[in-house]
Design an enzyme around this catalytic site. Structure first.
Site, PDB file in Angstrom:
ATOM      1  CG  ASP A  51      52.378  20.051  23.231  1.00 23.20           C
ATOM      2  OD1 ASP A  51      52.829  20.338  24.351  1.00 23.20           O
ATOM      3  OD2 ASP A  51      51.811  20.854  22.469  1.00 23.20           O
ATOM      4  CB  ILE A  52      51.793  13.685  24.990  1.00 25.46           C
ATOM      5  CG1 ILE A  52      52.684  13.574  26.224  1.00 25.46           C
ATOM      6  CG2 ILE A  52      51.204  12.320  24.603  1.00 25.46           C
ATOM      7  CD1 ILE A  52      51.952  13.160  27.487  1.00 25.46           C
ATOM      8  CB  SER A  74      47.920  17.510  38.920  1.00 22.77           C
ATOM      9  OG  SER A  74      48.986  18.400  39.094  1.00 22.77           O
ATOM     10  CB  THR A 114      44.942  10.977  41.714  1.00 22.29           C
ATOM     11  OG1 THR A 114      44.556  11.696  42.888  1.00 22.29           O
ATOM     12  CG2 THR A 114      43.772  11.057  40.751  1.00 22.29           C
ATOM     13  CE1 TYR A 138      44.893  15.313  38.650  1.00 20.22           C
ATOM     14  CE2 TYR A 138      44.153  14.906  40.890  1.00 20.22           C
ATOM     15  CZ  TYR A 138      45.101  14.758  39.896  1.00 20.22           C
ATOM     16  OH  TYR A 138      46.251  14.067  40.152  1.00 20.22           O
ATOM     17  CG  PHE A 166      46.310   8.078  49.188  1.00 14.95           C
ATOM     18  CD1 PHE A 166      46.300   7.083  48.217  1.00 14.95           C
ATOM     19  CD2 PHE A 166      45.177   8.237  49.960  1.00 14.95           C
ATOM     20  CE1 PHE A 166      45.198   6.259  48.019  1.00 14.95           C
ATOM     21  CE2 PHE A 166      44.063   7.416  49.782  1.00 14.95           C
ATOM     22  CZ  PHE A 166      44.074   6.438  48.817  1.00 14.95           C
ATOM     23  NE  ARG A 216      43.303  15.309  52.221  1.00 17.10           N
ATOM     24  CZ  ARG A 216      42.144  15.525  52.832  1.00 17.10           C
ATOM     25  NH1 ARG A 216      41.850  14.883  53.939  1.00 17.10           N
ATOM     26  NH2 ARG A 216      41.264  16.364  52.334  1.00 17.10           N
ATOM     27  N   GLY A 278      35.219  20.694  48.680  1.00 16.20           N
ATOM     28  CA  GLY A 278      35.641  19.435  48.073  1.00 16.20           C
ATOM     29  C   GLY A 278      36.620  18.621  48.906  1.00 16.20           C
TER      30      GLY A 278
HETATM   31  N1  UFG Z   1      45.296  22.602  53.711  1.00 12.12           N
HETATM   32  C1  UFG Z   1      45.203  23.646  54.618  1.00 12.12           C
HETATM   33  N2  UFG Z   1      45.775  24.845  54.280  1.00 12.12           N
HETATM   34  C2  UFG Z   1      46.433  25.034  53.102  1.00 12.12           C
HETATM   35  C3  UFG Z   1      46.520  23.961  52.191  1.00 12.12           C
HETATM   36  C4  UFG Z   1      45.937  22.747  52.533  1.00 12.12           C
HETATM   37  O1  UFG Z   1      44.617  23.516  55.683  1.00 12.12           O
HETATM   38  O2  UFG Z   1      46.926  26.163  52.868  1.00 12.12           O
HETATM   39  C5  UFG Z   1      44.715  21.307  54.073  1.00 12.12           C
HETATM   40  C6  UFG Z   1      43.677  20.827  53.087  1.00 12.12           C
HETATM   41  O3  UFG Z   1      42.399  21.353  53.392  1.00 12.12           O
HETATM   42  C7  UFG Z   1      43.766  19.321  53.268  1.00 12.12           C
HETATM   43  C8  UFG Z   1      45.231  19.085  53.655  1.00 12.12           C
HETATM   44  O4  UFG Z   1      45.740  20.340  54.063  1.00 12.12           O
HETATM   45  O5  UFG Z   1      42.963  18.932  54.340  1.00 12.12           O
HETATM   46  C9  UFG Z   1      46.043  18.580  52.483  1.00 12.12           C
HETATM   47  O6  UFG Z   1      45.816  19.450  51.382  1.00 12.12           O
HETATM   48  P1  UFG Z   1      46.690  19.417  50.054  1.00 12.12           P
HETATM   49  O7  UFG Z   1      46.183  20.499  49.162  1.00 12.12           O
HETATM   50  O8  UFG Z   1      48.136  19.416  50.419  1.00 12.12           O
HETATM   51  O9  UFG Z   1      46.376  17.987  49.457  1.00 12.12           O
HETATM   52  P2  UFG Z   1      44.943  17.350  49.067  1.00 12.12           P
HETATM   53  O10 UFG Z   1      44.674  16.312  50.112  1.00 12.12           O
HETATM   54  O11 UFG Z   1      43.903  18.338  48.796  1.00 12.12           O
HETATM   55  O12 UFG Z   1      45.296  16.761  47.650  1.00 12.12           O
HETATM   56  C10 UFG Z   1      45.884  15.532  47.421  1.00 12.12           C
HETATM   57  C11 UFG Z   1      46.639  15.568  46.128  1.00 12.12           C
HETATM   58  C12 UFG Z   1      45.716  15.826  44.973  1.00 12.12           C
HETATM   59  C13 UFG Z   1      44.646  14.774  44.971  1.00 12.12           C
HETATM   60  C14 UFG Z   1      43.965  14.757  46.299  1.00 12.12           C
HETATM   61  C15 UFG Z   1      42.972  13.636  46.395  1.00 12.12           C
HETATM   62  O13 UFG Z   1      47.620  16.570  46.205  1.00 12.12           O
HETATM   63  O14 UFG Z   1      46.428  15.758  43.760  1.00 12.12           O
HETATM   64  O15 UFG Z   1      44.893  14.557  47.351  1.00 12.12           O
HETATM   65  O16 UFG Z   1      41.859  14.056  47.072  1.00 12.12           O
HETATM   66  F1  UFG Z   1      43.722  15.060  44.026  1.00 12.12           F
END
Ligand code: UFG
Length: 320
Positions: A51-52, A74, A114, A138, A166, A216, A278
């Site tokens: 652990d850190i 995360s 992030t 987070y 991202f 994204r 969210g």
């Molecule tokens: N999505 C789906 N189906 C799934 C999983 C994801 O439609 O089964 C969609 C999500 O709604 C989102 C997109 O795919 O629109 C990307 O989702 P991810 O979960 O892959 O990634 P996020 O954009 O939610 O998360 C990323 C990083 C996080 C960070 C976030 C910042 O992985 O660590 O961006 O908002 F916090």
């Protein structure tokens, strides 16, 4: 340089460690293996399991040129249900790391931050000057650490850089995403292609985007790791610089699934499900500052390349 990589057995940390070793640096990985994997620590790096909070001071006492701090909790959903795990695991632990760096005069820090520090964007693409109003615990913990780093850099002369990632994707050979709980879109879709899941759920198709699904900015993990090397080289004592890292191009969930269909040759059944709480509609980075200051530019910006590398990794792990 002699570098300590915290979380170096995780997805991003292991790729950073590998690229640092490949570039000729001496790398020590510190990881408690709570989510990482010992076999992801690259050959050529020394591994300290711990652990850190317990051992960072002892390790840094050896004398290091810098720390790459990738260790973190995360999962956005988990952070809302169990905030203590995130405030302690991310913020308190990072403060302990910073204190140890001060005690042992470690001069450089690169921190894995992030896009979640920004929250719902007011405009797109998102620059570092955008308002930081995280919508989940987070992101709030990562932003708190960014604030602490600014204070420590100013007061103690640390040369600090935060990299705001991202959507990280892709793989570096045998190093890739291996989460016990998988929530990210590309690995989930590839699990469908492998036959490990029946279908992928699209979280909403009524978003204010061209095809109705969320957009994204997907960045290849190797391009991300290379930004860490550049950040270490360009860090300036007493300063805390912040850089967004993305391709600057957005892809929708439907485009991601289509690309995965092309790469894998699998039909990948998809169903529309309710929106996920969210999720912002669009998250795209402006990485102009990283390009200008660090001379960084994504070399693997093409979504097909990103998915291909993730697919090669996923199949190899599954023995397919
Ligand atoms: N999505 C789906 N189906 C799934 C999983 C994801 O439609 O089964 C969609 C999500 O709604 C989102 C997109 O795919 O629109 C990307 O989702 P991810 O979960 O892959 O990634 P996020 O954009 O939610 O998360 C990323 C990083 C996080 C960070 C976030 C910042 O992985 O660590 O961006 O908002 F916090």
């Amino acid at each position: 340089m002699k570098l300590l990589v915290t979380g170096g057995a995780g997805y991003v940390g292991s790729t950073c460690s590998a690229r640092l070793v490949e570039a000729g640096h001496e790398v020590v990985v510190l990881d408690d293996l709570s989510t990482g994997h010992a076999d992801a620590v690259p050959a050529g790096a020394r591994f300290v399991e711990g652990d850190i909070d317990d051992v960072a001071g002892e390790v840094l006492a050896e004398g290091f040129d810098g720390v790459v701090h990738c260790a973190a909790k995360s999962l956005v959903g988990e952070s809302m249900e169990n905030p203590a795990k995130y405030w302690h695991g991310n913020v308190v632990t990072s403060l302990n790391l910073l204190d140890a760096m001060v005690r042992h005069s470690t001069p450089r820090l690169v921190f894995s931050s992030t896009a979640a520090t920004y929250g719902e964007p007011e405009s797109s693409p998102i620059a570092e000057t955008a308002t930081t109003r995280p919508t989940n615990t987070y992101g709030a913990t990562k932003l708190a650490i960014d604030h602490a780093i600014t204070s420590y850099a100013t007061a103690h002369g640390i040369a600090a850089v935060s990299l705001r990632y991202f959507n990280v994707a892709g793989a570096h050979g045998e190093l890739g995403e291996r989460h016990a709980v998988e929530t990210h879109i590309i690995p989930i879709v590839l699990q469908v292609a492998l036959g490990q899941r029946e279908q992928v759920q699209i979280y909403g198709d009524d978003w204010p985007t061209e095809d109705g699904t969320c957009v994204r900015d997907y960045i290849h993990v190797v391009d991300l790791a290379d930004a860490h090397l550049l950040a270490l080289e360009h860090a300036v004592p007493n300063e805390h610089r912040i850089y967004n890292l993305g391709n600057g191009t957005g892809f929708s969930v439907k485009q991601v699934i289509d690309t995965c269909r092309e790469v894998t040759g699998h039909p990948i059944p998809a169903v529309v499900a309710p929106r996920r709480a969210g999720d912002p509609a669009v998250l795209v980075a402006s990485s102009e500052r990283a390009r200008a200051d660090l001379g960084w530019k994504p070399e693997r910006a093409d979504l097909t390349t990103i998915v291909q590398d993730a697919w090669t990794f996923t199949r190899a792990r599954a023995g397919a």
